[in-house]
Motif scaffolding. Structure first.
Motif, PDB file in Angstrom:
ATOM      1  N   PHE A  17       0.886  -1.161   0.000  1.00 61.83           N
ATOM      2  CA  PHE A  17       0.000   0.000   0.000  1.00 61.83           C
ATOM      3  C   PHE A  17       0.923   1.210   0.000  1.00 61.83           C
ATOM      4  O   PHE A  17       1.525   1.506   1.040  1.00 61.83           O
ATOM      5  N   THR A  20       4.191   1.061   2.020  1.00 64.44           N
ATOM      6  CA  THR A  20       4.153   0.003   3.035  1.00 64.44           C
ATOM      7  C   THR A  20       4.033  -1.371   2.384  1.00 64.44           C
ATOM      8  O   THR A  20       3.122  -1.584   1.587  1.00 64.44           O
ATOM      9  N   ALA A  22       2.597  -4.434   3.087  1.00 63.55           N
ATOM     10  CA  ALA A  22       1.690  -5.072   4.050  1.00 63.55           C
ATOM     11  C   ALA A  22       1.965  -6.569   4.106  1.00 63.55           C
ATOM     12  O   ALA A  22       1.868  -7.192   5.162  1.00 63.55           O
ATOM     13  N   GLU A  41       1.271  -9.030  15.749  1.00 65.56           N
ATOM     14  CA  GLU A  41       1.019  -7.719  16.335  1.00 65.56           C
ATOM     15  C   GLU A  41       0.179  -6.872  15.382  1.00 65.56           C
ATOM     16  O   GLU A  41       0.009  -7.208  14.220  1.00 65.56           O
ATOM     17  N   ASN A  42      -0.292  -5.723  15.859  1.00 56.76           N
ATOM     18  CA  ASN A  42      -1.024  -4.789  15.008  1.00 56.76           C
ATOM     19  C   ASN A  42      -0.172  -4.455  13.782  1.00 56.76           C
ATOM     20  O   ASN A  42       1.015  -4.178  13.922  1.00 56.76           O
ATOM     21  N   GLY A  43      -0.797  -4.490  12.614  1.00 56.51           N
ATOM     22  CA  GLY A  43      -0.082  -4.127  11.392  1.00 56.51           C
ATOM     23  C   GLY A  43       0.775  -5.243  10.817  1.00 56.51           C
ATOM     24  O   GLY A  43       1.507  -5.023   9.848  1.00 56.51           O
ATOM     25  N   ALA A  44       0.679  -6.459  11.376  1.00 59.57           N
ATOM     26  CA  ALA A  44       1.513  -7.574  10.901  1.00 59.57           C
ATOM     27  C   ALA A  44       1.093  -8.053   9.506  1.00 59.57           C
ATOM     28  O   ALA A  44       1.862  -8.707   8.816  1.00 59.57           O
ATOM     29  N   GLY A  45      -0.160  -7.740   9.113  1.00 57.02           N
ATOM     30  CA  GLY A  45      -0.615  -8.131   7.781  1.00 57.02           C
ATOM     31  C   GLY A  45      -1.722  -9.178   7.794  1.00 57.02           C
ATOM     32  O   GLY A  45      -2.108  -9.701   6.738  1.00 57.02           O
ATOM     33  N   LYS A  46      -2.287  -9.477   8.972  1.00 58.21           N
ATOM     34  CA  LYS A  46      -3.295 -10.540   9.087  1.00 58.21           C
ATOM     35  C   LYS A  46      -4.555 -10.225   8.272  1.00 58.21           C
ATOM     36  O   LYS A  46      -5.026 -11.052   7.491  1.00 58.21           O
ATOM     37  N   SER A  47      -5.101  -9.018   8.483  1.00 56.00           N
ATOM     38  CA  SER A  47      -6.333  -8.662   7.762  1.00 56.00           C
ATOM     39  C   SER A  47      -6.077  -8.614   6.272  1.00 56.00           C
ATOM     40  O   SER A  47      -6.924  -9.046   5.472  1.00 56.00           O
ATOM     41  N   THR A  48      -4.920  -8.087   5.871  1.00 56.35           N
ATOM     42  CA  THR A  48      -4.608  -7.998   4.441  1.00 56.35           C
ATOM     43  C   THR A  48      -4.572  -9.396   3.831  1.00 56.35           C
ATOM     44  O   THR A  48      -5.117  -9.622   2.746  1.00 56.35           O
ATOM     45  N   TYR A  57      -8.854  -7.732  -1.871  1.00 54.07           N
ATOM     46  CA  TYR A  57      -7.700  -7.179  -2.595  1.00 54.07           C
ATOM     47  C   TYR A  57      -7.143  -8.250  -3.519  1.00 54.07           C
ATOM     48  O   TYR A  57      -7.209  -9.439  -3.204  1.00 54.07           O
ATOM     49  N   GLN A  89     -13.724  -7.393  10.117  1.00 47.10           N
ATOM     50  CA  GLN A  89     -13.433  -6.924  11.476  1.00 47.10           C
ATOM     51  C   GLN A  89     -14.606  -6.029  11.932  1.00 47.10           C
ATOM     52  O   GLN A  89     -15.060  -6.106  13.050  1.00 47.10           O
ATOM     53  N   HIS A 200      -6.295 -11.550  18.310  1.00 46.97           N
ATOM     54  CA  HIS A 200      -5.253 -11.153  19.264  1.00 46.97           C
ATOM     55  C   HIS A 200      -5.358 -11.964  20.552  1.00 46.97           C
ATOM     56  O   HIS A 200      -4.485 -11.865  21.407  1.00 46.97           O
TER      57      HIS A 200
END
Ligand SMILES: Nc1ncnc2c1ncn2[C@@H]1O[C@H](COP(=O)(O)OP(=O)(O)OP(=O)(O)O)[C@@H](O)[C@H]1O
Ligand SMILES: [Mg+2]
Length: 302
Positions: A17, A20, A22, A41-48, A57, A89, A200
């Motif tokens: 992105f 970044t 992701a 952790e937050n931002g690790a890429g799980k949702s992506t 995507y 989410q 989490h």
């Protein structure tokens, strides 16, 4: 039990992105009848990663293979047709429509020639599988979050999902509701469906999943059977360093007679906070715990 051929396989997935990365060369294989957790952790890429599986995507680089067949163009419609759906989410139901209307939204005129008047019968069939006992005519906005999630699961069943990606499904649930969700997940996997479970909450992950993939900074760190993992082993893989370094021992708790730095008594406001009282002593870490909407983040009324 998991079988040999994955229901979906992601290979060498990279997604950027802007500046970044992701995801950076991530592999993931999800097997029928299993729960595959994604932690990090937050931002690790799980949702992506979940969104790429579900067609939200397209990857910049990498391959997606569904039941042994590589996919070409990939979007949510194509993913749904191949049986891959996602519970976001943030739940995506239409509050002003009924339970049944939400369940069949967008598939009214499907290849089955499903018409509105068939909804009652079709809903009863789905309910027989899920055994949620939801009233099809209730307005979704009037349901509790846990029941809205059941509607999301029925939506997935109505689309005959083979893989359901659940992104942080328990973030607004009580412990009891989480147990119920896990029972539902077991029901789904017993039918041969697969669940990708992003969370989490590591206790929940270890309880419900068969396989855990740990992600960090857009990379896959490890994929292993949940039975071989502990909370500590997951946290260490998530953080990339030993627990003792990440969480040094706490200083001793302050003596109860130490005068507080902050005393809040019977705080109330028209933002929903009612008679909240607490004290903060020097050297103390005070946790504020509660469900979404309970008032834990509200600031005092001006
Ligand atoms: N639509 C987007 N536009 C720009 N950057 C994005 C977008 N989606 C994700 N990112 C970035 O990509 C990285 C991975 O995000 P992602 O949401 O996949 O992480 P996550 O593991 O799901 O985190 P969390 O636990 O906070 O939900 C983050 O740096 C995030 O800021
Ligand atoms: Mg996320």
């Amino acid at each position: 039990m998991a079988t040999a051929q994955p229901v979906i396989e992601l290979a060498g997935i990279t997604k950027r992105f802007g500046g970044t990365a992701a995801l950076d060369g991530v592999d993931l294989a999800v097997h029928p009848g299993s729960v595959h957790a994604l932690v990090g952790e937050n931002g690790a890429g799980k949702s992506t990663l979940g969104k790429i599986a579900a067609g939200v995507y397209e990857p910049d680089v990498g391959r997606i293979v569904v039941e042994g067949r590589p996919v070409g163009r990939w979007d949510t419609v194509r993913a749904q047709r191949r049986g891959i759906v996602m519970m976001a989410q943030e739940l995506s139901l239409v509050r002003d429509l009924t339970v049944a209307q939400n369940v069949f939204l967008g598939i009214e005129r499907s290849s089955f020639g499903l018409l509105r008047r068939d909804h009652g019968r079709r809903f009863a069939e789905l309910d027989e599988i899920a055994r949620f006992g939801l009233d099809p005519d209730t307005r979704v906005g009037d349901l509790r979050i846990a029941d809205q999630q059941k509607v999301e699961i029925l939506r997935a069943l109505a689309r005959d999902a083979k893989v359901i990606v659940m992104d942080e499904p328990t973030s607004s649930l009580t412990a009891h509701e989480t147990r119920r969700l896990h029972e539902m997940i077991r029901l789904l996997t017993a039918q041969g469906r697969a669940v990708v479970y992003v969370s989490h909450f590591l206790d929940a992950v270890l309880e419900v999943s068969d396989t855990v993939t740990v992600m960090r900074d857009g990379r896959r760190i490890r994929t292993a059977p949940a039975a071989d993992q502990t909370k500590a082993s997951l946290v260490e893989a998530m953080l990339g360093r030993e627990l003792a370094v990440s969480f040094p021992p706490l200083p001793p708790a302050p003596h109860p007679d130490t005068p507080p730095l902050l005393e809040v008594e019977a705080l109330a406001g028209d933002n929903g906070v009612k008679r909240a009282s607490f004290t903060v002593r020097p050297g103390e870490i005070v946790g504020l715990l509660g469900l979404v909407g309970s008032g834990r983040t509200e600031s005092p009324a001006p």
